[in-house]
Every structure is written in structure tokens, then in C-alpha cells.
Design an enzyme around this catalytic site. Structure first.
Site, PDB file in Angstrom:
ATOM      1  N   GLY A 433       0.789  -1.233   0.000  1.00 43.45           N
ATOM      2  CA  GLY A 433       0.000   0.000   0.000  1.00 43.45           C
ATOM      3  C   GLY A 433       0.814   1.272   0.000  1.00 43.45           C
ATOM      4  N   GLU A 485      -0.433   6.507  -0.706  1.00 41.51           N
ATOM      5  CA  GLU A 485      -0.818   6.968   0.634  1.00 41.51           C
ATOM      6  C   GLU A 485      -0.044   8.196   1.109  1.00 41.51           C
ATOM      7  OE1 GLU A 485      -1.018   3.735   3.426  1.00 41.51           O
ATOM      8  OE2 GLU A 485      -1.859   2.361   1.952  1.00 41.51           O
ATOM      9  N   CYS A 517       7.913   4.630  15.697  1.00 42.26           N
ATOM     10  CA  CYS A 517       6.981   5.040  16.731  1.00 42.26           C
ATOM     11  C   CYS A 517       5.626   5.337  16.108  1.00 42.26           C
ATOM     12  CB  CYS A 517       7.495   6.288  17.456  1.00 42.26           C
ATOM     13  SG  CYS A 517       9.090   6.062  18.274  1.00 42.26           S
ATOM     14  N   HIS A 643      -4.450  -7.484   4.792  1.00 43.34           N
ATOM     15  CA  HIS A 643      -3.022  -7.688   5.067  1.00 43.34           C
ATOM     16  C   HIS A 643      -2.806  -7.831   6.565  1.00 43.34           C
ATOM     17  CE1 HIS A 643       1.293  -7.324   5.100  1.00 43.34           C
ATOM     18  NE2 HIS A 643       1.205  -6.322   5.948  1.00 43.34           N
ATOM     19  N   CYS A 645       0.503  -8.456   9.536  1.00 44.84           N
ATOM     20  CA  CYS A 645       1.966  -8.410   9.612  1.00 44.84           C
ATOM     21  C   CYS A 645       2.501  -8.746  11.002  1.00 44.84           C
ATOM     22  CB  CYS A 645       2.473  -7.033   9.194  1.00 44.84           C
ATOM     23  SG  CYS A 645       1.916  -5.660  10.203  1.00 44.84           S
ATOM     24  N   HIS A 696      11.411  -4.211   6.531  1.00 47.82           N
ATOM     25  CA  HIS A 696      11.900  -3.568   7.752  1.00 47.82           C
ATOM     26  C   HIS A 696      13.423  -3.569   7.813  1.00 47.82           C
ATOM     27  CE1 HIS A 696       7.969  -2.946   9.514  1.00 47.82           C
ATOM     28  NE2 HIS A 696       7.638  -4.138   9.080  1.00 47.82           N
TER      29      HIS A 696
END
Length: 756
Positions: A433, A485, A517, A643, A645, A696
Site C-alpha cells: 500500500g 498513501e 513510533c 493484510h 503483519c 523492515h
């Protein structure tokens, strides 16, 4: 009465730690500067607790990334692939957390999973065949002495040996019990070292004790502590539990010679009952967790004091404690200038919870407590009428019937209809996304919020970015596109800002993992939607391409789980209210010509009760229907994606299938695609997109690496049901690495596709 804090937020009042670590990653700060900032933060956090007269202040609750990762480094559990990089110690640590790709080598990061029932993530330690578990680090001792030099006696905190072993990834065919002896020896050294330093208290965290335990688990727990506790000498040992109750092992825990036992009376629904049934040893101190460490609502002193009064009938020595680490709440209300005085009165963040501890300590043994000013002020909040009631939306929820949660036609029929309607290739490629939120995107949002540009200027900029993003995806060759987005600050906060019933903070950040965060919205009242939220940008994105563009929404369960919920409204009622609002948005997207709609439920697993017996009655029986409520009215031609995760979904895979989505993408790369075996074993009907690379981490996966992953997936998943995508959104990544990774993803897919 004395007070205690299990742990304190480490990011700093204004996320100083995040920004300094990220600057270090970019080479803009030195290791010396990072270490100095960390030292300053620790001193500040300790002093705040001293100023609030907290008796038992924690040290070693600070981390550059994660406490479980810190423990792995402390105990020499550094996998060979990181050792072989020959990096400095700090860089090796970050390589374990983020992966590494550079002149020294190319390695993946450790797996990352959710920390029990929170939105915090921990790094999964790996024990290899050649791992030599032993005490090699000095971090806990250094930070204890650091506080000591400031004149502050702290209780150092370490992750407990049973929790650590149960969370670790073990070599194939091994059980954690095979590593008990080695870890006992290492923890004996830790205890001996603290005893030598003259430490008064050591806190050992064993949250694993609030989960379902086997007889063998309980036996291991007893064996570990029967070996550790006789070596403590004058050092007091606090066994700290949180996130629930210890019903499986309460007598076992209280029979061992701990000096203190920390019990959660907030999430531990059986804790008070266990205490009343079994009593509490007179020679031990009960650290009573009565201040909620996971929510931001002010404590109801009357209710809490009633609990403490009951506890006092069974325990002679009590410390008033937080229910868990304050890591899970924002730092301070002092940064909030836009909340009204009336709103602020209801909230306490980490710093304010210190005052609550102190006030409860003053009230608990006060026979005139009801006349105390703090008590009176507190009780006015819980007797006045609350704002935000919407009887119309409450009536809509009450009127829901079974049919509102059922989508027709059934999945198999929809599958055939969608194949013809969408005409997608085999192994369709897409992303989850979001695309990178570059500095110009953040600046545009900031200018709009400050009133420096008007809505038309703000919107025009976002549309320009969308057009660029669509063109980039077309050039890369992705099959199903996203709008990027660019208008969204956060996948939950953005929707919360567009719904009635939420309030928002300016700087109430909470650590999710590493330097990531989030700023959770607060459920203030009943929730409803007054106008479309995403339609304009989604419709625009679709207008500039002939390829399908996914509408991107956040699901009701994730919106609730990643917000601070009301404590006086049931989660079921709140999530159905949100579900009705998102259902309206889904239908508006469909009417606007969006034929693929992704409704993310990234946090579905997060609030799943830690005990299996409670899964359905307390959570799944409303969480799964809430998702079905959102898409039950769409046409058969409209393809619904979701989705999920960074959680372990294998235990609830059948329930996930019952969400009745058409396509589900999962995080899978850091968990070595373990989920695909479970999908096959359960005859998972839904089409799936297990993430083929880890977003990540900054490393770029090669074509060959992704190709091998796809080939592995095809050994377990029908090629007609497999989608190819990264494992999460790309918001936090850099543009260059994103483009390179997606080019490789498409090329790898095309290579595999040509051979099918």
C-alpha cells in the site's frame, strides 16, 4: 506505601532517541554522540521517578532497539552470520535488528514478532548448534552503576530465562530444555555480579508465566529458579509477571524463595481470585500491578483502592506497581497543547502515572482517604456524564443481524467471477500500500496543518505525487497498483482523524519497534463516519492508469487495536461501530469504480487473549465478524484484500480463512515462510501473498533471492492462488532501495511465470 515502576519509555520526551539513532544510521551522528544521548535520557528518566518519590526505579529498561535483543547480545547468542561481518559491537547489534548490506557482507535481520498482546515488537533470538551461551556483556551492570553514580539506587531489569528460552528460535529437533543448564549458569553469573556490586533488588521478568503452560514448562520454571535463587545471597530477587495472571503456576511461584513477586491486577482477571484462594506468603513482598501500563485513561482511585484493600487482607507486604512497563504508553501529557482541559483530565501518560502511583501510595492506608483532595478530584471524573454519546450509531449496532456479516455469493463463485472481471496474470504482483514518505511529502502535510497552504494546494501536491507513483509502478511492471498513501500520516491515525468519536494528540508517540513510533488515536466517544475518507485520491489514482488500483483502507479491528480504547465501552461495541463506518467507505469506493479494495487488519492478532480458552469468547467471536461486516455488501466482482503483519498466525489460520476475504497478504520473510506449511495443512481457501522480502530492513533482495522464495512458495501453494508482494508497506523505506527491490521482485516473478 512504597511504589514501583516495571519499566519506563526510552524514546525520550520528543523521540530524541529515534532521531539520533536514525542519524547514526545515515552517518550524521557518531557512536559517541549516540551513546551520550542515551546516557542523558537514562539520567532524565531516573530523575523523573526520583522526583515523583518512586521507591523501586528500574535500570536496564533502556534499549537502542529491543530488550530481548539486548539479552541475546548479553549472553553471547550472536548468530555466525553477524559475527562474520566483523563489525564494531554497536553496528553488529544493529545488523541483527535491521539486517546488513554493504562492503562487509549481506545478511538478513533476525525475525521480528509481536511482544505478547501489545503493538511492541521483539527480535527473535536464534540459538545455533554452535552457540555457546554465556555471560559476555556488561550492559545491565554498566547502567546500574551509571545510576548509582548519580546517587540513585535502581532495581536492574532482565528478561527471565524461561521467557527468553521459550521465545528463542532453536535448532531443528531441539527443545528449550536442552539449553536450561547453560542458561542457568549464565544467570547465576548475572546474579553473582549484581550481588557483588551491592545491588539491593534485581527484577527478573517472566511474562511467559501468564500464558498457557504445560506441566513440563512449570517443571522447567521450578528447576531454573531452584538453581538460581540459592545463589542470590543478600540480593533480593523480584519475579515480575505482566499481561495476565499466573493461574497455571501460582502455587509453584509463591512456594519458591523469591523476595518479591509482581502480579498484574489489571489484565490478570484471575489474579485477585488466586490471591484469595491460595493466600500470599508472609515473607514475600507483593508488587501489585494496579496502574495500567497499556492504556492512557486516568486510574479510578475508588476501584483501585478497593482492590488494594482486598489484597491487604491476604498480603502483609505490598508495593504499588504498574501492571507492565510504561513503554506501551506515551511519554508525557506536557507536550499536548491542543487537547482541551476537560480531555486532559481523563488521561495519564507515563510521567503522569508516576503521580498516580504516589497518590495511591498516600491514600491506601489513609482512613480518611475520601476526604483527601487527590481522591475527591479523581472521583469527579467518574461521576460526571461523559461526552460523545451517539444513540443513533448505538441503535445501528444493536440492530445488526447475522445476514449483515455474510457475503454472497460464496468464495468459490466469487473467485471465478473475479478472474474474468479483473483478467490478472498468473502470480499477480503488487505492494501492500504505502510508498516512501519523503521529506517533501512530510513538509506538505506540515504546511497544511500549520495553515501555510490551503486545501487545494495540499491536494494538488498529493495528486502530483500519486501520478508520479502510478507512473513509477507502471515502469517497474507491477500488475496491481496503489496510490502511495501520501496523504496519510499513519494507517490508523489517518482514519481516526476522519471519523467522529476520536481525539488526537500532538506528540503522544509510542515505540512499536526500533526507531518506529506510532501515535495512537484515542477513542473518546461513539464512532461514526460523516463523509467519504479515501474516495477522492483513490478515484484520481485510477483515472491516470489502465491498470487496477487498490483502494486502501484500515480494518475496524486494527483501528481499535492500534488506538487507546475506552475502558467503559466494550471493545465489541466499539469495533462494530468502526466496522459500520468502514463498510460505508468500502461501498463508496466500489461505486467510484475501484474494483480491488484492501482492508488491512495488520493488528488482528494483537489483542488475541494469551490463553487459548479465551480466544473465541473474548475476542475472535467479534473480531472476525467485524471484518466480514465491512465487506458483506460488496458486489461479487469486487475483490477484497486484507493484510496482516509481524505476528504468529498459525494458531488461528482457520479463523483467518473465515474472514472471507478474497486475497490475504501476510508477513512471511522474517519468519522464513513458516506460515505456508500451515496454509497447506489447513486447505486455506483464500488466495495468499506471503511477503517475499523484508521491508523492515534496508537491504535490497536480489532477483535470484526472490525467485528462490517464489519457487519455495509454489511447492506449497497453488499457482492460481499465489500473489507476489513485499511483506509490509514501504512508507519507512528509502526511495532507491524500494525501486531496486520492486524491480527485482517483478523480474523474478516474470522469470518464474515464464516457466509455468
Amino acid at each position: 506505601m512504597t511504589t514501583s515502576v516495571i519499566g519506563y519509555p526510552r524514546i525520550g520526551k520528543l523521540r530524541e532517541l529515534k532521531f539520533t539513532i536514525e542519524a547514526y544510521f545515515k552517518g550524521e551522528k557518531t557512536a559517541t554522540e549516540l551513546l551520550q544521548l542515551a546516557k542523558t535520557l537514562r539520567a532524565t528518566h531516573w530523575q523523573q521517578q526520583v522526583d515523583n518519590k518512586i521507591t523501586y526505579i528500574s535500570s536496564n529498561d533502556f534499549s537502542f532497539y529491543d530488550a530481548v535483543l539486548d539479552t541475546a547480545a548479553l549472553l553471547n547468542m550472536i548468530p555466525k552470520r553477524y559475527q562474520q561481518l566483523s563489525l564494531p559491537e554497536l553496528d553488529q547489534y544493529f545488523a541483527m535488528a535491521r539486517g546488513y548490506q554493504g562492503e562487509k557482507g549481506d545478511v538478513h535481520a533476525l525475525a521480528m514478532k509481536k511482544w505478547f498482546n501489545t503493538n511492541y515488537h521483539y527480535l527473535v533470538p536464534e540459538i545455533e548448534e554452535t552457540t555457546n551461551i554465556k555471560l559476555t556483556g556488561t550492559k545491565p551492570f554498566d547502567e546500574y552503576l551509571e545510576a548509582k553514580q548519580l546517587g540513585i539506587e535502581t532495581k536492574p531489569v532482565i528478561v527471565g530465562p524461561l521467557t527468553f528460552l521459550k521465545l528463542a528460535k532453536l535448532p531443528a529437533g531441539k527443545t528449550y530444555q536442552q539449553y536450561q543448564s547453560a542458561i542457568i549458569t549464565a544467570y547465576q553469573e548475572i546474579i553473582a555480579k549484581f550481588a557483588q556490586l551491592g545491588t539491593q533488588w534485581l527484577q527478573i521478568d517472566e511474562p511467559i508465566l501468564v500464558t498457557d503452560l504445560s506441566k513440563q514448562d512449570i517443571q522447567s520454571f521450578e528447576q531454573i529458579y531452584q538453581a538460581l535463587l540459592p545463589t542470590k545471597g543478600k540480593l533480593n530477587i523480584l519475579l515480575q509477571t505482566y499481561f495476565g495472571d499466573i493461574r497455571d503456576c501460582y502455587p509453584n511461584v509463591t512456594a519458591l524463595p523469591f523476595d518479591g513477586i509482581g502480579i498484574d491486577f489489571v489484565e490478570g482477571k484471575e489474579s485477585l481470585k488466586l490471591l484469595q484462594q491460595h493466600g500470599f506468603p508472609a515473607d514475600k513482598i507483593l508488587f501489585a500491578g494496579v496502574i495500567n501500563g497499556k492504556n492512557i485513561w486516568r486510574n479510578n482511585y475508588a476501584k483501585t483502592l478497593a482492590v488494594l484493600d482486598t489484597i491487604k487482607t491476604k498480603a502483609s507486604k505490598i508495593v504499588i506497581n504498574t501492571s507492565c512497563s510504561l513503554l506501551h504508553v506515551p511519554y508525557t501529557l506536557q507536550n499536548e497543547t491542543k487537547l482541551t482541559i476537560a480531555q486532559k483530565a481523563y488521561f495519564t501518560f507515563a510521567q503522569e502515572k508516576l503521580q498516580e502511583l504516589t497518590e495511591l501510595g498516600q491514600l491506601v492506608d489513609n482512613s480518611q482517604r475520601t476526604d483527601h483532595a487527590a481522591y475527591k478530584t479523581n472521583q469527579t471524573l467518574f461521576t460526571r456524564e461523559r461526552e460523545g454519546t451517539n444513540n443513533t450509531i448505538r441503535q445501528k449496532v444493536a440492530a445488526l443481524t447475522k445476514q449483515d456479516f455474510v457475503r454472497l455469493p460464496e468464495f468459490n463463485q466469487r473467485e471465478t467471477i473475479q478472474k474474468q472481471a479483473l483478467n490478472l496474470p498468473l502470480l499477480p504482483t503488487t505492494t501492500i500500500g504505502s510508498f516512501p514518505q519523503t521529506s517533501d511529502v512530510r513538509l506538505n502535510r506540515s504546511k497544511f496543518k500549520k495553515g501555510e497552504i490551503n486545501l487545494a494546494q495540499y491536494t494538488e501536491f498529493n495528486k502530483q505525487k500519486i501520478a508520479e507513483c502510478i507512473k513509477l509502478q507502471e515502469q517497474i511492471g507491477l500488475d496491481v497498483l496503489v496510490h502511495g498513501e501520501f496523504e496519510r500520516n499513519d494507517m490508523v491515525e489517518y482514519f481516526g482523524e476522519s471519523l467522529n468519536g476520536f481525539v488526537f494528540t500532538e506528540k503522544a508517540w509510542v515505540q512499536s519497534y526500533g526507531t518506529r513510533c506510532v501515535k495512537p488515536p484515542i477513542v473518546w466517544g461513539d464512532i461514526s463516519r460523516s463523509k467519504p475518507i479515501t474516495v477522492e485520491y483513490s478515484q484520481y489514482a485510477q483515472s491516470v492508469t489502465d491498470k487496477p488500483v487498490k483502494g486502501m483502507l484500515t480494518g475496524p479491528v486494527t483501528i481499535l487495536n492500534w488506538s487507546f480504547p475506552r475502558e467503559d465501552i466494550s471493545n465489541k461495541d466499539s469495533v462494530f461501530q468502526i466496522g459500520l463506518a468502514i463498510a460505508d467507505e468500502v461501498l463508496d469506493l466500489e461505486a467510484a469504480g475501484i474494483n480491488i479494495i484492501q482492508i488491512d487488519e495488520a493488528a488482528l492478532k494483537e489483542k488475541l487473549p494469551l490463553r487459548k480458552a479465551d480466544w473465541h469468547s473474548e475476542y475472535l467471536d467479534w473480531a472476525i465478524p467485524a471484518f466480514r461486516l465491512v465487506h458483506s455488501k460488496v458486489k461479487a466482482e469486487t475483490q477484497i484484500h486484507t493484510h496482516m503483519c509481524y505476528s504468529e498466525f498459525t494458531d488461528i489460520i482457520k479463523e483467518i480463512d473465515q474472514m472471507d476475504a478474497d486475497v490475504i497478504s501476510f508477513e512471511a520473510s522474517r519468519s522464513n515462510l513458516e506460515i505456508i506449511d500451515v496454509l497447506k495443512a489447513n486447505n486455506f481457501k483464500t488466495k495468499v501473498g506471503p511477503g517475499v522480502y523484508d521491508i523492515h530492513s534496508p537491504r535490497v533482495p536480489s532477483i535470484d533471492e526472490i525467485r528462490k522464495t517464489i519457487e519455495k512458495l509454489l511447492t506449497k501453494i497453488d499457482q492460481k492462488k499465489l500473489w507476489i508482494n513485499p511483506d509490509c508497506g514501504l512508507k519507512t523505506r528509502g526511495e532507491k532501495e524500494v525501486v531496486a527491490s520492486l524491480i527485482n521482485l517483478v523480474k523474478a516473478t516474470q522469470e518464474v511465470r515464464s516457466e509455468l
